[in-house]
Design a protein around this motif. Structure first.
Motif, short mmCIF file in Angstrom:
data_model
loop_
_atom_site.label_atom_id
_atom_site.label_comp_id
_atom_site.label_asym_id
_atom_site.label_seq_id
_atom_site.Cartn_x
_atom_site.Cartn_y
_atom_site.Cartn_z
N ARG A 187 -25.29 62.75 30.75
CA ARG A 187 -24.13 62.93 31.63
C ARG A 187 -23.42 64.24 31.33
O ARG A 187 -23.00 64.96 32.22
CB ARG A 187 -23.15 61.76 31.46
N LEU A 188 -23.23 64.53 30.05
CA LEU A 188 -22.56 65.76 29.66
C LEU A 188 -23.33 66.98 30.11
O LEU A 188 -22.75 67.99 30.53
CB LEU A 188 -22.32 65.80 28.15
N GLN A 189 -24.68 66.90 29.99
CA GLN A 189 -25.49 68.02 30.42
C GLN A 189 -25.38 68.23 31.92
O GLN A 189 -25.32 69.36 32.41
CB GLN A 189 -26.95 67.81 30.03
N GLN B 36 -22.81 67.42 33.80
CA GLN B 36 -21.45 67.90 34.13
C GLN B 36 -21.28 69.37 33.81
O GLN B 36 -20.53 70.09 34.46
CB GLN B 36 -20.40 67.08 33.37
N SER C 186 -29.48 55.88 19.63
CA SER C 186 -28.79 54.97 20.52
C SER C 186 -29.08 55.33 21.97
O SER C 186 -29.11 56.50 22.33
CB SER C 186 -27.29 55.05 20.26
N CYS D 263 -27.07 54.55 24.33
CA CYS D 263 -25.79 54.99 24.87
C CYS D 263 -25.56 56.48 24.58
O CYS D 263 -25.09 57.22 25.45
CB CYS D 263 -24.64 54.18 24.27
N ALA D 264 -25.91 56.91 23.38
CA ALA D 264 -25.72 58.31 23.03
C ALA D 264 -26.59 59.20 23.91
O ALA D 264 -26.16 60.26 24.38
CB ALA D 264 -26.05 58.54 21.57
N ALA E 204 -27.64 58.46 26.93
CA ALA E 204 -27.08 58.44 28.29
C ALA E 204 -25.85 59.33 28.39
O ALA E 204 -25.66 60.05 29.39
CB ALA E 204 -26.73 57.01 28.69
N ILE E 205 -25.00 59.32 27.36
CA ILE E 205 -23.79 60.17 27.35
C ILE E 205 -24.19 61.64 27.34
O ILE E 205 -23.62 62.47 28.05
CB ILE E 205 -22.90 59.82 26.15
N ARG E 206 -25.22 61.96 26.52
CA ARG E 206 -25.66 63.35 26.42
C ARG E 206 -26.18 63.85 27.77
O ARG E 206 -25.91 64.97 28.18
CB ARG E 206 -26.74 63.47 25.35
N ASP F 286 -31.79 61.96 18.13
CA ASP F 286 -31.58 61.68 19.54
C ASP F 286 -31.93 60.23 19.91
O ASP F 286 -31.39 59.68 20.85
CB ASP F 286 -32.43 62.61 20.41
#
Length: 163
Positions: free
Chosen positions: A157-159, A161, A148, A150-151, A153-155, A145
């Motif tokens: 956001r996905l959670q 959504q 990155s 960025c990874a 932050a993306i995770r 985890d």
């Protein structure tokens, strides 16, 4: 009634004028003005010397430093450094002590300051300290985890959504 402002110089002049009037003794004047007798006598001596600026404050800095290195020794240290430009103060001290053990050489730190005053030492470039690495903003929940930002932050956001 307004407050009366005076300076130290005015107080000195006033005190010696009062002394010259003959109405006050030295002890009484010193008690009234809150100074010691030695200070009074020093100011009286300054006034009697005829100096027009006798009442002004003077520097308390010493006239000369008792611990200065002899100029002849400083010249020998500088000559040795010019002959051996890559030797530092400690190695120069060892070399000079080997060449002339009868001379009482100054300490290595003093040799360093002599060389610095002569401009024979270049300052060392200091490395900057590394910056403190901050911990990730999101809590780690599974392996890899932290790889990155960025990874992570993306995770996040996905959670959000998926909710």
């Amino acid at each position: 009634m307004p407050f009366r402002e005076t300076s130290r110089m005015e107080e000195r002049i006033r005190m010696l004028m009062e002394y010259e009037s003959g109405n006050w003794s030295v002890s009484e004047l010193c008690r009234r003005h809150g100074i010691c007798r030695d200070t009074f006598y020093a100011w009286r001596q300054r006034k009697q010397s005829g100096d027009p600026e006798w009442f002004r404050d003077r520097s308390h800095a010493p006239q000369q430093c008792r611990q200065t290195t002899d100029a002849a020794i400083a010249e020998k240290v500088i000559a040795a450094r010019q002959r051996f430009p890559y030797l530092g103060p400690r190695k120069l001290l060892a070399l000079l002590d080997r060449q002339a053990p009868e001379i009482d050489w100054p300490a290595a730190s003093t040799i360093g300051s002599i060389l610095k005053r002569a401009g024979l030492i270049s300052p060392v470039k200091r490395r900057r300290r590394p910056l403190d690495q901050r911990r990730p903003c999101t809590p780690v929940q599974e392996p890899n985890d932290e790889w990155s930002v960025c990874a992570a932050a993306i995770r996040v956001r996905l959670q959000r959504q998926s909710r």
